[in-house]
Design a protein around this motif. Sequence first.
Motif, PDB file in Angstrom:
ATOM      1  N   GLU A  98       0.839  -1.196   0.000  1.00  0.00           N
ATOM      2  CA  GLU A  98       0.000   0.000   0.000  1.00  0.00           C
ATOM      3  C   GLU A  98       0.875   1.247   0.000  1.00  0.00           C
ATOM      4  N   PHE A  99       0.762   2.055  -1.045  1.00  0.00           N
ATOM      5  CA  PHE A  99       1.525   3.294  -1.149  1.00  0.00           C
ATOM      6  C   PHE A  99       0.666   4.479  -0.751  1.00  0.00           C
ATOM      7  N   THR A 100       1.252   5.409  -0.007  1.00  0.00           N
ATOM      8  CA  THR A 100       0.570   6.660   0.319  1.00  0.00           C
ATOM      9  C   THR A 100       1.037   7.784  -0.599  1.00  0.00           C
ATOM     10  N   GLN A 101       2.157   7.560  -1.278  1.00  0.00           N
ATOM     11  CA  GLN A 101       2.671   8.515  -2.260  1.00  0.00           C
ATOM     12  C   GLN A 101       3.284   7.736  -3.408  1.00  0.00           C
ATOM     13  N   PRO A 102       2.732   7.859  -4.618  1.00  0.00           N
ATOM     14  CA  PRO A 102       3.339   7.206  -5.770  1.00  0.00           C
ATOM     15  C   PRO A 102       4.659   7.893  -6.113  1.00  0.00           C
ATOM     16  N   PRO A 103       5.425   7.339  -7.040  1.00  0.00           N
ATOM     17  CA  PRO A 103       6.693   7.979  -7.402  1.00  0.00           C
ATOM     18  C   PRO A 103       6.501   9.461  -7.725  1.00  0.00           C
ATOM     19  N   ALA A 104       7.350  10.272  -7.112  1.00  0.00           N
ATOM     20  CA  ALA A 104       7.301  11.718  -7.318  1.00  0.00           C
ATOM     21  C   ALA A 104       8.712  12.251  -7.484  1.00  0.00           C
ATOM     22  N   ASN A 105       8.914  13.053  -8.513  1.00  0.00           N
ATOM     23  CA  ASN A 105      10.207  13.673  -8.741  1.00  0.00           C
ATOM     24  C   ASN A 105      10.336  14.862  -7.804  1.00  0.00           C
ATOM     25  N   MET A 106      11.369  14.839  -6.985  1.00  0.00           N
ATOM     26  CA  MET A 106      11.598  15.898  -5.999  1.00  0.00           C
ATOM     27  C   MET A 106      12.912  16.622  -6.304  1.00  0.00           C
ATOM     28  N   GLY A 107      13.142  16.918  -7.567  1.00  0.00           N
ATOM     29  CA  GLY A 107      14.397  17.571  -7.956  1.00  0.00           C
ATOM     30  C   GLY A 107      15.503  16.549  -8.100  1.00  0.00           C
ATOM     31  N   PRO A 108      16.441  16.525  -7.148  1.00  0.00           N
ATOM     32  CA  PRO A 108      17.566  15.591  -7.291  1.00  0.00           C
ATOM     33  C   PRO A 108      17.223  14.135  -6.984  1.00  0.00           C
ATOM     34  N   VAL A 109      16.049  13.885  -6.391  1.00  0.00           N
ATOM     35  CA  VAL A 109      15.655  12.514  -6.082  1.00  0.00           C
ATOM     36  C   VAL A 109      14.218  12.255  -6.513  1.00  0.00           C
ATOM     37  N   THR A 110      13.933  10.979  -6.740  1.00  0.00           N
ATOM     38  CA  THR A 110      12.563  10.518  -6.949  1.00  0.00           C
ATOM     39  C   THR A 110      12.236   9.652  -5.751  1.00  0.00           C
ATOM     40  N   THR A 111      11.042   9.838  -5.171  1.00  0.00           N
ATOM     41  CA  THR A 111      10.665   9.098  -3.977  1.00  0.00           C
ATOM     42  C   THR A 111       9.268   8.508  -4.127  1.00  0.00           C
ATOM     43  N   ALA A 112       8.971   7.522  -3.301  1.00  0.00           N
ATOM     44  CA  ALA A 112       7.631   6.962  -3.138  1.00  0.00           C
ATOM     45  C   ALA A 112       7.523   6.533  -1.678  1.00  0.00           C
ATOM     46  N   VAL A 113       6.325   6.607  -1.108  1.00  0.00           N
ATOM     47  CA  VAL A 113       6.129   6.297   0.309  1.00  0.00           C
ATOM     48  C   VAL A 113       5.086   5.194   0.446  1.00  0.00           C
ATOM     49  N   PHE A 114       5.355   4.224   1.329  1.00  0.00           N
ATOM     50  CA  PHE A 114       4.482   3.070   1.508  1.00  0.00           C
ATOM     51  C   PHE A 114       4.420   2.646   2.959  1.00  0.00           C
ATOM     52  N   SER A 115       3.443   1.794   3.265  1.00  0.00           N
ATOM     53  CA  SER A 115       3.273   1.234   4.599  1.00  0.00           C
ATOM     54  C   SER A 115       4.031  -0.085   4.706  1.00  0.00           C
ATOM     55  N   ASP A 116       4.679  -0.291   5.848  1.00  0.00           N
ATOM     56  CA  ASP A 116       5.376  -1.566   6.064  1.00  0.00           C
ATOM     57  C   ASP A 116       4.478  -2.610   6.726  1.00  0.00           C
ATOM     58  N   THR A 117       3.206  -2.336   6.861  1.00  0.00           N
ATOM     59  CA  THR A 117       2.200  -3.211   7.488  1.00  0.00           C
ATOM     60  C   THR A 117       2.391  -3.364   8.999  1.00  0.00           C
ATOM     61  N   CYS A 118       3.371  -2.671   9.570  1.00  0.00           N
ATOM     62  CA  CYS A 118       3.675  -2.795  10.991  1.00  0.00           C
ATOM     63  C   CYS A 118       3.657  -1.447  11.687  1.00  0.00           C
ATOM     64  N   GLY A 119       2.885  -0.493  11.119  1.00  0.00           N
ATOM     65  CA  GLY A 119       2.700   0.795  11.754  1.00  0.00           C
ATOM     66  C   GLY A 119       3.610   1.914  11.283  1.00  0.00           C
ATOM     67  N   ASN A 120       4.421   1.666  10.252  1.00  0.00           N
ATOM     68  CA  ASN A 120       5.353   2.683   9.786  1.00  0.00           C
ATOM     69  C   ASN A 120       5.136   3.018   8.318  1.00  0.00           C
ATOM     70  N   LEU A 121       5.423   4.257   7.984  1.00  0.00           N
ATOM     71  CA  LEU A 121       5.563   4.630   6.583  1.00  0.00           C
ATOM     72  C   LEU A 121       7.053   4.615   6.276  1.00  0.00           C
ATOM     73  N   LEU A 122       7.396   4.106   5.107  1.00  0.00           N
ATOM     74  CA  LEU A 122       8.780   4.051   4.649  1.00  0.00           C
ATOM     75  C   LEU A 122       8.865   4.698   3.281  1.00  0.00           C
ATOM     76  N   GLN A 123      10.049   5.110   2.921  1.00  0.00           N
ATOM     77  CA  GLN A 123      10.267   5.759   1.639  1.00  0.00           C
ATOM     78  C   GLN A 123      11.311   5.001   0.847  1.00  0.00           C
TER      79      GLN A 123
END
Length: 130
Positions: A98-123
């Motif tokens: 489950e992603f809370t943020q799909p791939p997004a270009n943030m200038g020098p980096v591209t990121t995406a954010v997801f749930s680890d199913t254990c209470g954390n969001l990871l990037q």
Amino acid sequence: MRIVTASIFVDDQEKALDFYTRVLGFEKRQDQPAGGARWLTVGNRGEEGGVELLLEPSSHPAVAPFKEALAGDGIPFNSFAVDDVAKEYERMLALGVEFTQPPANMGPVTTAVFSDTCGNLLQIASMSQD
């Protein structure tokens, strides 16, 4: 001085071990009884002696409010490097992540954010290719 172990608080160590190994591709390094829990670590596959991530139980009373505040604000607790965020995003989506943020270009980096199913969001992040 060097970093040997970093921690992430998880709601369920067994569930976290499955997610961090099967989905994220890390390998189990240590698994020892530690009181009512386990000293359970994962690390980069094939990188013996590297930094280990401790899958630490979320049992301390301060942990739940901390994790809830970060997740509620959409803030990832940790970031992992990948070669290609878009490709990794598609691979992980196919596994049901489950992603809370799909791939997004943030200038020098591209990121995406997801749930680890254990209470954390990871990037996941990769340096943008110019």
